[in-house]
Design a protein around this motif. Structure first.
Motif, mmCIF file in Angstrom:
data_model
loop_
_atom_site.group_PDB
_atom_site.id
_atom_site.type_symbol
_atom_site.label_atom_id
_atom_site.label_comp_id
_atom_site.label_asym_id
_atom_site.label_seq_id
_atom_site.Cartn_x
_atom_site.Cartn_y
_atom_site.Cartn_z
ATOM 1 N N ILE A 125 -5.647 0.845 6.004
ATOM 2 C CA ILE A 125 -6.199 -0.083 5.016
ATOM 3 C C ILE A 125 -5.129 -0.437 3.995
ATOM 4 N N ARG A 126 -4.364 0.561 3.580
ATOM 5 C CA ARG A 126 -3.259 0.315 2.647
ATOM 6 C C ARG A 126 -2.269 1.477 2.704
ATOM 7 N N GLY A 127 -1.077 1.221 2.162
ATOM 8 C CA GLY A 127 -0.093 2.267 1.987
ATOM 9 C C GLY A 127 0.876 2.495 3.129
ATOM 10 N N VAL A 128 0.903 1.616 4.124
ATOM 11 C CA VAL A 128 1.837 1.810 5.241
ATOM 12 C C VAL A 128 3.274 1.906 4.734
ATOM 13 N N ASP A 129 3.605 1.119 3.716
ATOM 14 C CA ASP A 129 4.965 1.146 3.164
ATOM 15 C C ASP A 129 5.257 2.412 2.359
ATOM 16 N N CYS A 130 4.228 3.211 2.088
ATOM 17 C CA CYS A 130 4.413 4.457 1.340
ATOM 18 C C CYS A 130 4.449 5.682 2.249
ATOM 19 N N LEU A 131 4.475 5.462 3.544
ATOM 20 C CA LEU A 131 4.497 6.598 4.461
ATOM 21 C C LEU A 131 5.894 7.143 4.632
ATOM 22 N N MET A 132 5.972 8.438 4.841
ATOM 23 C CA MET A 132 7.230 9.059 5.236
ATOM 24 C C MET A 132 6.937 9.946 6.438
ATOM 25 N N PHE A 133 7.970 10.166 7.223
ATOM 26 C CA PHE A 133 7.817 10.850 8.492
ATOM 27 C C PHE A 133 8.788 12.012 8.597
ATOM 28 N N PHE A 134 8.397 12.994 9.407
ATOM 29 C CA PHE A 134 9.263 14.127 9.672
ATOM 30 C C PHE A 134 9.122 14.494 11.136
#
Length: 176
Positions: free
Chosen positions: A82-91
């Motif tokens: 819905i929102r926040g895809v640009d605020c994701l981080m991955f490991f």
């Protein structure tokens, strides 16, 4: 470049499920929503999970700072952001690098809440992130068993099956 030598964009993952918005599929009917602690990242599911488990592996203990992790598994096609895809981080836990390579850990870059574990086909969500009506956990989200119980740091006497490793692929540990 990938290790196989093919060129790809660093953000190609944004164009695939589960990172698409609900509007990307006219048949996607939101059933539940989940969000991180700060609320910047929010996603939806359109069905009940295919399974729910308690995982006692040492990776989950370390990641969550808890004796075990409660997980609900979904097919990735049943997730939309819905929102926040640009605020994701991955490991990427296999080589311990901060990148989107499957399987990987997904978290919010703002509050650092763990969001999910993304596998090649499945999305392992954390039910405590969901906003259930009247805070009542639906039966489909209730754990059916314990996995990696041989790595436990506390004994849980709840009558649920305790698998030494993966469910149906390892020995059952009797509840004393």
């Amino acid at each position: 470049m990938t290790s196989a030598g093919s060129v790809h964009t660093a953000k190609a993952w944004k164009q695939r499920t589960p990172y698409l918005p609900p509007s990307a599929d006219e048949n996607f009917d939101i059933q539940y929503t989940a969000n991180c602690l700060c609320g910047e990242v929010q996603y939806a599911v359109d069905t009940d999970p295919v399974a729910a488990k308690y995982c006692h592996c040492t990776s989950c203990q370390t990641l969550h700072g808890a004796p075990f992790q409660w997980a609900a598994l979904f097919h990735k096609k049943n997730i939309r952001f819905i929102r926040g895809v640009d605020c994701l981080m991955f490991f990427h836990s296999e080589d311990l690098t901060p990148r989107h390579a499957l399987p990987c850990k997904v978290s919010c870059s703002r509050c650092h809440s763990p969001i999910a574990d993304e596998g090649r086909n499945m999305w392992m969500s954390f039910p405590t992130l969901f906003k259930f009506p009247a805070r009542k956990t639906p039966d489909a989200f209730k754990s059916s068993c314990h996995i990696f119980y041989e790595q436990r740091c506390v004994d849980i006497k709840d009558g649920k099956t305790k698998w030494s490793k993966h469910q149906n692929e390892s020995e059952i540990i009797p509840e004393d």
